[in-house]
Design a protein around this motif. Structure first.
Motif, PDB file in Angstrom:
ATOM      1  N   VAL C 187      -5.491  15.797  43.362  1.00  0.00           N
ATOM      2  CA  VAL C 187      -4.891  15.449  42.073  1.00  0.00           C
ATOM      3  C   VAL C 187      -5.869  14.613  41.249  1.00  0.00           C
ATOM      4  O   VAL C 187      -6.018  14.808  40.045  1.00  0.00           O
ATOM      5  CB  VAL C 187      -3.558  14.705  42.285  1.00  0.00           C
ATOM      6  N   LEU C 188      -6.582  13.708  41.916  1.00  0.00           N
ATOM      7  CA  LEU C 188      -7.562  12.888  41.201  1.00  0.00           C
ATOM      8  C   LEU C 188      -8.662  13.763  40.615  1.00  0.00           C
ATOM      9  O   LEU C 188      -9.107  13.556  39.485  1.00  0.00           O
ATOM     10  CB  LEU C 188      -8.152  11.830  42.145  1.00  0.00           C
ATOM     11  N   ALA C 189      -9.094  14.771  41.371  1.00  0.00           N
ATOM     12  CA  ALA C 189     -10.133  15.677  40.865  1.00  0.00           C
ATOM     13  C   ALA C 189      -9.615  16.448  39.648  1.00  0.00           C
ATOM     14  O   ALA C 189     -10.357  16.712  38.695  1.00  0.00           O
ATOM     15  CB  ALA C 189     -10.562  16.647  41.966  1.00  0.00           C
ATOM     16  N   TRP C 190      -8.328  16.760  39.683  1.00  0.00           N
ATOM     17  CA  TRP C 190      -7.727  17.535  38.589  1.00  0.00           C
ATOM     18  C   TRP C 190      -7.708  16.750  37.277  1.00  0.00           C
ATOM     19  O   TRP C 190      -7.852  17.302  36.186  1.00  0.00           O
ATOM     20  CB  TRP C 190      -6.315  17.965  39.010  1.00  0.00           C
ATOM     21  N   VAL C 191      -7.515  15.420  37.361  1.00  0.00           N
ATOM     22  CA  VAL C 191      -7.428  14.628  36.123  1.00  0.00           C
ATOM     23  C   VAL C 191      -8.776  14.061  35.692  1.00  0.00           C
ATOM     24  O   VAL C 191      -8.898  13.498  34.604  1.00  0.00           O
ATOM     25  CB  VAL C 191      -6.416  13.455  36.261  1.00  0.00           C
ATOM     26  N   ASP C 192      -9.800  14.234  36.525  1.00  0.00           N
ATOM     27  CA  ASP C 192     -11.095  13.596  36.283  1.00  0.00           C
ATOM     28  C   ASP C 192     -11.988  14.496  35.427  1.00  0.00           C
ATOM     29  O   ASP C 192     -12.972  15.045  35.901  1.00  0.00           O
ATOM     30  CB  ASP C 192     -11.753  13.296  37.656  1.00  0.00           C
ATOM     31  N   HIS C 193     -11.623  14.687  34.182  1.00  0.00           N
ATOM     32  CA  HIS C 193     -12.496  15.437  33.269  1.00  0.00           C
ATOM     33  C   HIS C 193     -12.177  15.038  31.835  1.00  0.00           C
ATOM     34  O   HIS C 193     -11.258  14.257  31.590  1.00  0.00           O
ATOM     35  CB  HIS C 193     -12.358  16.942  33.477  1.00  0.00           C
ATOM     36  N   GLU C 194     -12.959  15.593  30.892  1.00  0.00           N
ATOM     37  CA  GLU C 194     -12.856  15.100  29.510  1.00  0.00           C
ATOM     38  C   GLU C 194     -11.493  15.344  28.868  1.00  0.00           C
ATOM     39  O   GLU C 194     -11.112  14.650  27.940  1.00  0.00           O
ATOM     40  CB  GLU C 194     -13.974  15.698  28.650  1.00  0.00           C
ATOM     41  N   HIS C 195     -10.762  16.359  29.321  1.00  0.00           N
ATOM     42  CA  HIS C 195      -9.411  16.566  28.781  1.00  0.00           C
ATOM     43  C   HIS C 195      -8.345  15.941  29.689  1.00  0.00           C
ATOM     44  O   HIS C 195      -7.162  16.169  29.517  1.00  0.00           O
ATOM     45  CB  HIS C 195      -9.113  18.058  28.604  1.00  0.00           C
ATOM     46  N   GLY C 196      -8.806  15.203  30.690  1.00  0.00           N
ATOM     47  CA  GLY C 196      -7.885  14.561  31.624  1.00  0.00           C
ATOM     48  C   GLY C 196      -7.686  13.112  31.252  1.00  0.00           C
ATOM     49  O   GLY C 196      -7.584  12.759  30.065  1.00  0.00           O
ATOM     50  N   CYS C 197      -7.685  12.242  32.268  1.00  0.00           N
ATOM     51  CA  CYS C 197      -7.310  10.857  31.998  1.00  0.00           C
ATOM     52  C   CYS C 197      -8.349  10.121  31.144  1.00  0.00           C
ATOM     53  O   CYS C 197      -8.039   9.084  30.565  1.00  0.00           O
ATOM     54  CB  CYS C 197      -7.032  10.107  33.306  1.00  0.00           C
ATOM     55  N   TRP C 198      -9.549  10.659  31.051  1.00  0.00           N
ATOM     56  CA  TRP C 198     -10.567   9.954  30.257  1.00  0.00           C
ATOM     57  C   TRP C 198     -10.398  10.221  28.765  1.00  0.00           C
ATOM     58  O   TRP C 198     -11.052   9.584  27.942  1.00  0.00           O
ATOM     59  CB  TRP C 198     -11.979  10.364  30.712  1.00  0.00           C
ATOM     60  N   ARG C 199      -9.588  11.190  28.380  1.00  0.00           N
ATOM     61  CA  ARG C 199      -9.400  11.498  26.962  1.00  0.00           C
ATOM     62  C   ARG C 199      -8.563  10.430  26.253  1.00  0.00           C
ATOM     63  O   ARG C 199      -8.725  10.194  25.059  1.00  0.00           O
ATOM     64  CB  ARG C 199      -8.739  12.888  26.824  1.00  0.00           C
ATOM     65  N   CYS C 200      -7.686   9.800  26.965  1.00  0.00           N
ATOM     66  CA  CYS C 200      -6.790   8.794  26.370  1.00  0.00           C
ATOM     67  C   CYS C 200      -7.598   7.713  25.668  1.00  0.00           C
ATOM     68  O   CYS C 200      -8.631   7.284  26.168  1.00  0.00           O
ATOM     69  CB  CYS C 200      -5.915   8.174  27.468  1.00  0.00           C
TER      70      CYS C 200
END
Lengths: 389, 136, 239
Positions: C187-200
């Motif tokens: 799940v962490l790998a899934w959110v670890d990209h530019e449209h994931g949690c770092w976009r906020c």
């Protein structure tokens, strides 16, 4: 085997479970619902997964249905339930006097019970009234009123059923005395079109009398609304019921971060646009507080009404005298072929209602396919919206 | 990565306008909008700054003309606006960086007001400095 | 009870037609919610008005819409408490429109799925209470009701259609926080990209509009903290 087409009117718990059942039996299924799915009675109920204990004394047929379906739902939809059990609490001596009858009824219906002393019950639920005399633990639970039907629909869709929300039936088509389909209005475009079917099933809950009238038959339904009150915060972990014959404001269901107090009961002609009588709301506060005094202080979240589809002729006064069991009508008995109505029942028993109805439908069509809904674990509710139409 | 499913053709999405549309929004969104605005403003300033410096290549008189203009009160006010942009963007940036690392998330509003108070003091000091400097 | 009339200016859209606004006059009492007013309009004035609803008490999340520009659940939004003579009702932003106030939740739910859709959590209320016999521990339904208000209110979702969005990221954090036997790394790998949690970009509107106290912004920051912690750990050769 030729594939027969069954059209279901009503996207509540019953219609959803029926679509799932028929799709599993290999039939072609289309479900139409005038609004969003679960927008009628289904979504509005208190979210109680019935153990059946509420009906164990007065309405044992309904109680047996409840406990059986309760156990099946735990198997086929485990993530959509709060496994929290329920307590029937005795607050007055009159409640205590009801205990023996209650325990006997539960035993007769196969509902497991465990008697708790006042102290044991207060340890489980510290917010219970200090007037508590004793409590009985039963396998009640909290269900997600919307998401369990969504799981039935998701699985039905996966097995080929076509689900059409925002599609309102405006006429039932007949050739002679045989129903051949429906005319619908698509509220996304406001255009009307016809859908042919080998059998049309009316699963419109409290609206089923209106729908049946379109086909020229009568369904004895008494729409019986109840007021519910949602408060912020979980005042209890378990479902709290009053240990007495059913009455107003005798249940508190914890649901997510809310506590739902229910219900009242009266009868109406039209299940649409239900009022929320202020005196009923106040009654929920008063009666709820007799079991859990914090009900009076908890912040208000919502008050609303939901119409039960009780089976029975008009003329009831409160609806409490009518059974909570369900009934499937094959209108061939009244001379109209190809039209079946399923109504009454409860969200907890929707799967059982669907099984009975699907048996009737299959028998009429001469389809020999067993019911598999007791075993098939349902897809997650998200799959309903994610699967393309 | 998620592919977007657009079945109906119509979607209410405001694009970059949603950064700045603060109608009915609360503190976090105002800070976000102002951060975007000051960020864009600072980029614009950098471009203008480089253009002005390029006047140096066009001879001494052009430069001196500009310096005279730069001492006018209206221009000095623009300097204060620039300080506001720098202070807001920088200080709010500290907040966003801290919060973005998971520090002080629950107190992000307090953090905002503390940093903005510091910013206001620094802004007043700098305004005083700008307007009171001897016009040499 | 004292009744008043209030004007409702409602966004209308039928497929193949141009969107418009239509105004209705509705009788309301002190308990009338926006949802009940819409039902009243549909019953008494205009049967073509379509909107989503189910539970009427902020437990299902279907009646999310914009009322006077704010993302709310119509079922718990009291009309008279809004205090405006005209109530503007519009569908949620950042989701495809189906008709009138109805948006397609397909994309929204699709973004949930990789989180493993935590639906039930270990009970956290009444810590003193004991677990009944035969039950390992109380389970309760998650706070998030998947209403989509957060996605509509998010200024970043407004400009980045591929952003996973607050609700999905909050669900991801729930899974990392309470993995119950599953591996949070996926799940962490899934959110670890530019449209994931770092976009906020920390506008916190998602947490402001959340009707269910989920605090998606806090969850997004917690995901970042966890990812940062793991990455720094990797730099020093630890996992």
């Amino acid at each position: 085997m030729a594939t027969f087409h069954v059209l279901i009117i009503g996207g509540g718990a019953t219609g959803a479970a029926l679509a799932h059942d028929l799709a599993l039996r290999g039939l072609q299924v289309t479900l139409v619902e005038r609004g969003e799915v679960t927008s009628g009675t289904t979504g509005r109920h208190h979210g109680l997964l019935h153990s059946g204990a509420r009906y164990a004394v007065k309405d044992q047929e309904s109680a047996r249905e409840c406990i059986e379906e309760n156990m099946i739902l735990r198997r086929i939809a485990p993530e959509s339930l709060e496994l929290n059990d329920g307590l029937f609490v005795a607050i007055t001596e009159e409640d205590v006097a009801y205990r023996d009858l209650f325990l006997e009824g539960c035993a007769q219906c196969g509902i497991p019970t465990r008697e708790l002393t006042r102290e044991e019950a207060l340890r489980l639920e510290p917010n219970l009234s200090p007037d508590l005399k004793l409590a009985v633990q039963v396998p009640d639970g909290t269900m997600d009123a919307m998401r369990i039907p969504l799981r039935f629909l998701a699985t039905a869709k996966h097995n080929g059923a076509v689900i059409k929300p925002f599609t309102e039936v405006v006429a039932i088509l007949k050739q002679g005395n045989t129903v051949t389909g429906v005319r619908v209005r698509d509220h996304r475009t406001e255009k009307e079109y016809e859908i042919g079917a080998d059998i049309v099933v009316n699963a419109a809950g409290p609206w089923s009398e209106k729908v049946a009238a379109m086909a020229g038959v009568h369904v004895p339904i008494q729409p019986s609304p109840g007021v519910l009150l949602a408060l912020r915060g979980r005042l209890c972990n378990m479902v709290i019921n009053r240990l007495h014959r059913s009455g107003d404001g005798d249940i508190i269901v914890p649901q997510r971060g809310l506590s739902v107090v229910g219900t009242s009961s009266w009868v109406v002609e039209d299940p649409d646009n239900l009022p929320v009588p202020e005196d009923h709301v106040q009654l929920m506060y008063e009666k709820g507080a007799e079991m859990v005094p914090m009900v009076k202080q908890a912040p208000f979240r919502a008050a609303w009404s939901a119409a039960r589809p009780l089976v029975g002729e008009r003329g009831a006064t409160t609806g409490r005298e009518l059974s909570r069991t369900f009934k499937c009508f094959d209108h061939a008995d009244e001379g109209v072929e190809g039209f079946v109505t399923i109504t009454g029942g409860k969200a907890t028993t929707a799967r059982g209602m669907a099984e009975t109805t699907a048996n009737v439908v299959c028998q009429k069509l001469g389809v020999d396919a067993p019911c598999r809904t007791r075993e098939v674990v349902l897809l997650p509710h998200t799959a309903y919206y994610v699967q393309p139409d | 990565m998620v592919q977007e499913r657009q079945t109906y053709g119509l979607i209410r999405r405001k694009g970059a306008w949603s950064w700045l549309d603060v109608r009915g929004r609360r503190l976090g969104a105002w800070a976000f909008a102002l951060n975007r605005l000051t960020g864009l403003g600072l980029v614009l300033y950098l471009v203008i700054h480089l253009l002005v410096l390029s006047l140096l290549t066009q001879g001494e008189s052009r430069w001196n003309d500009f310096i005279a203009l730069a001492k006018s009160p209206a221009f000095l006010f623009l300097d204060v606006v620039l300080f506001f942009g720098l202070l807001f963007h920088g200080l709010n940036g500290i907040r966003v960086a801290l919060v973005g690392m998971g520090l002080g998330v629950e107190r992000h509003k307090t953090l905002f007001w503390v940093l903005m108070t510091i910013g206001a003091v620094l802004l007043l000091l700098s305004a005083w400095k700008v307007f009171s400097s001897p016009a040499t | 009870m004292a009744e008043q009339t209030v004007q409702f200016k409602v966004f209308r859209y039928k497929q193949g037609e141009r969107p418009s606004y239509q105004t209705y006059t509705v009788r309301v009492d002190p308990r009338t919610t926006v949802l009940r007013a819409l039902e009243q309009i549909r019953q008494e004035q205009d049967g073509t008005l379509a909107f989503r609803h189910s539970c009427f008490h902020a437990s299902c999340g279907t009646c999310g819409m914009k009322v006077n520009g704010q993302e709310v659940l119509a079922c718990v939004t009291n009309v008279l408490e809004l205090g405006t003579p005209v109530v503007v009702v519009e569908p949620l932003d950042n989701a495809p429109l189906i008709t009138d106030l109805v948006v397609d939740m397909g994309d929204f739910y699709a973004r949930y799925q990789p989180a493993g859709m935590p639906m039930i959590r270990e009970s956290e209320f009444l810590p003193d209470s004991q677990v009944p016999e035969g039950v390992e521990h109380h389970m309760r339904l998650e706070n998030c009701i998947e209403c989509g208000l957060c996605l509509s209110a998010c200024p970043v979702a407004g400009s980045d259609p591929l952003y996973l969005g607050p609700a999905a990221l909050a669900a991801a954090w729930r899974m990392v926080e309470e993995p119950r036997g599953r591996d949070p790394a996926t799940v962490l790998a899934w959110v670890d990209h530019e449209h994931g949690c770092w976009r906020c970009h920390a506008a916190f509107e998602c947490s402001e509009v959340c009707p269910s106290n989920v605090d998606p912004a806090g969850a997004i920051m917690a995901l970042r903290r966890e990812l940062t912690r793991r990455k720094i750990g990797q730099l020093f050769g630890r996992r």
